[in-house]
Design an enzyme around this catalytic site. Structure first.
Site, short mmCIF file in Angstrom:
data_model
loop_
_atom_site.label_atom_id
_atom_site.label_comp_id
_atom_site.label_asym_id
_atom_site.label_seq_id
_atom_site.Cartn_x
_atom_site.Cartn_y
_atom_site.Cartn_z
N ASP A 45 1.00 -1.17 -0.05
CA ASP A 45 0.10 0.01 -0.02
C ASP A 45 0.81 1.28 0.08
O ASP A 45 2.06 1.24 0.29
CB ASP A 45 -1.04 0.00 1.26
CG ASP A 45 -2.11 1.14 0.94
OD1 ASP A 45 -2.66 1.01 0.11
OD2 ASP A 45 -2.03 2.12 1.79
N GLU A 96 0.74 5.68 0.26
CA GLU A 96 0.31 7.21 0.56
C GLU A 96 0.73 8.23 -0.62
O GLU A 96 2.28 7.74 -0.62
CB GLU A 96 0.34 7.54 1.90
CG GLU A 96 -0.39 6.73 2.89
CD GLU A 96 -2.04 6.40 2.65
OE1 GLU A 96 -2.62 7.48 2.02
OE2 GLU A 96 -2.61 5.52 3.16
N HIS A 119 -4.04 11.25 5.15
CA HIS A 119 -3.16 10.44 5.81
C HIS A 119 -2.32 11.06 6.90
O HIS A 119 -1.42 10.50 7.64
CB HIS A 119 -2.04 9.73 4.78
CG HIS A 119 -1.76 10.93 3.71
ND1 HIS A 119 -0.69 11.98 4.16
CD2 HIS A 119 -1.72 11.02 2.42
CE1 HIS A 119 -0.63 12.63 3.07
NE2 HIS A 119 -0.98 12.04 2.27
N HIS A 129 -5.72 7.15 6.83
CA HIS A 129 -4.81 6.11 6.25
C HIS A 129 -3.65 6.10 6.58
O HIS A 129 -2.70 6.95 6.79
CB HIS A 129 -4.98 6.62 4.66
CG HIS A 129 -6.47 6.42 4.26
ND1 HIS A 129 -6.57 5.58 3.11
CD2 HIS A 129 -7.59 7.00 4.54
CE1 HIS A 129 -8.00 5.76 2.85
NE2 HIS A 129 -8.57 6.50 3.67
N ASP A 168 -2.61 -0.09 6.42
CA ASP A 168 -3.76 -0.67 5.43
C ASP A 168 -3.14 -1.76 4.83
O ASP A 168 -4.02 -2.52 4.37
CB ASP A 168 -4.04 0.62 4.66
CG ASP A 168 -4.43 1.69 4.78
OD1 ASP A 168 -5.20 1.49 6.01
OD2 ASP A 168 -4.75 2.67 4.17
#
Length: 230
Positions: free
Chosen positions: A7, A9, A57, A150, A155
């Site tokens: 994952d 960001e 985030h 997030h 995640d």
């Protein structure tokens, strides 16, 4: 079988228009189960963090200012993911950013065919239902109460649990399947039965005595018009 749940960001939606990576989180799976090994780095995006992205985030420009650039961690990242499949929620988005950063760093892009998209898996398994990570955590009773913002590593950890559920849950490995040569249910039961420690004895035959044969004949004679004599 080794897989990497990944994952990211970012500062926005499109690297072509100037957006960059801000965080990468990876979880190693062996046979779909997390091993405890992970790769997690905050990335200096070399630009200001937009307010809209910060609200998602919580990664500020100031926080990321002293973090390494992607180019300085690229080799470490590539060594961790190796040549194994990448499990990603909405793979097109993350792969777009990963490959942009790799090519910008003079590295070869990762083929998109290596990505396993859990959004597509969810939409195939539950057509018409929400396919966000939060929605799938709720569907599978996965605790995501710590996900107030997030975060790439958190995640990825949640996605590892979701991925296992999408594959059929924690008992997928117990599915009874025929082997390559083909086996019947009886053959499987015989093969799977636990070995007994009791000694094996050969079956013994017990012939009827003359008295038993006479009694049986007298009993049969009582039937009127038996079907076996018609």
């Amino acid at each position: 079988m080794r897989e990497i749940v990944l994952d990211t960001e970012t500062t926005g939606f499109d690297p072509v228009t100037g957006d960059r990576l801000a965080e990468i989180g990876c979880i190693e799976l062996e046979n779909h189960i997390p091993t405890g090994r992970n790769f997690h780095r905050y990335i200096n995006p070399e630009r200001e963090m937009p307010d809209a992205a910060f609200r998602i985030h919580g990664l500020s420009t100031a926080f990321l200012a002293d973090k390494p650039t992607f180019a300085t961690v690229a080799d470490e990242f590539l060594a961790f993911v190796a040549e194994d499949p990448l499990v990603i929620h909405n793979a097109e988005f993350d792969m777009k950013f990963i490959n942009f950063e790799l090519e910008k760093s003079g590295k070869r892009a990762i083929p998109f065919q290596r990505a396993i998209d859990t959004v597509k898996m969810a939409r195939t398994k539950f057509p018409g239902s929400p396919a966000s990570l939060d929605a799938l955590c709720k569907r599978f009773n996965i605790d995501n109460s710590n996900r107030t913002l997030h975060g790439a590593l958190l995640d990825a950890q949640l996605l590892a649990d979701v991925y296992l559920e999408l594959l059929g849950g924690r008992q997928t490995g117990l599915t009874l399947a025929a082997d390559d040569a083909g086996t019947s249910d009886m053959n499987f039961a015989r093969r799977a039965a636990p070995a007994s420690s009791r000694p094996v004895r050969e079956p013994r035959l017990f012939a009827p005595t003359p008295e038993e044969l006479e009694a049986h004949a007298a009993f049969i004679a009582k039937f009127k018009d038996p079907v076996w004599l018609q």
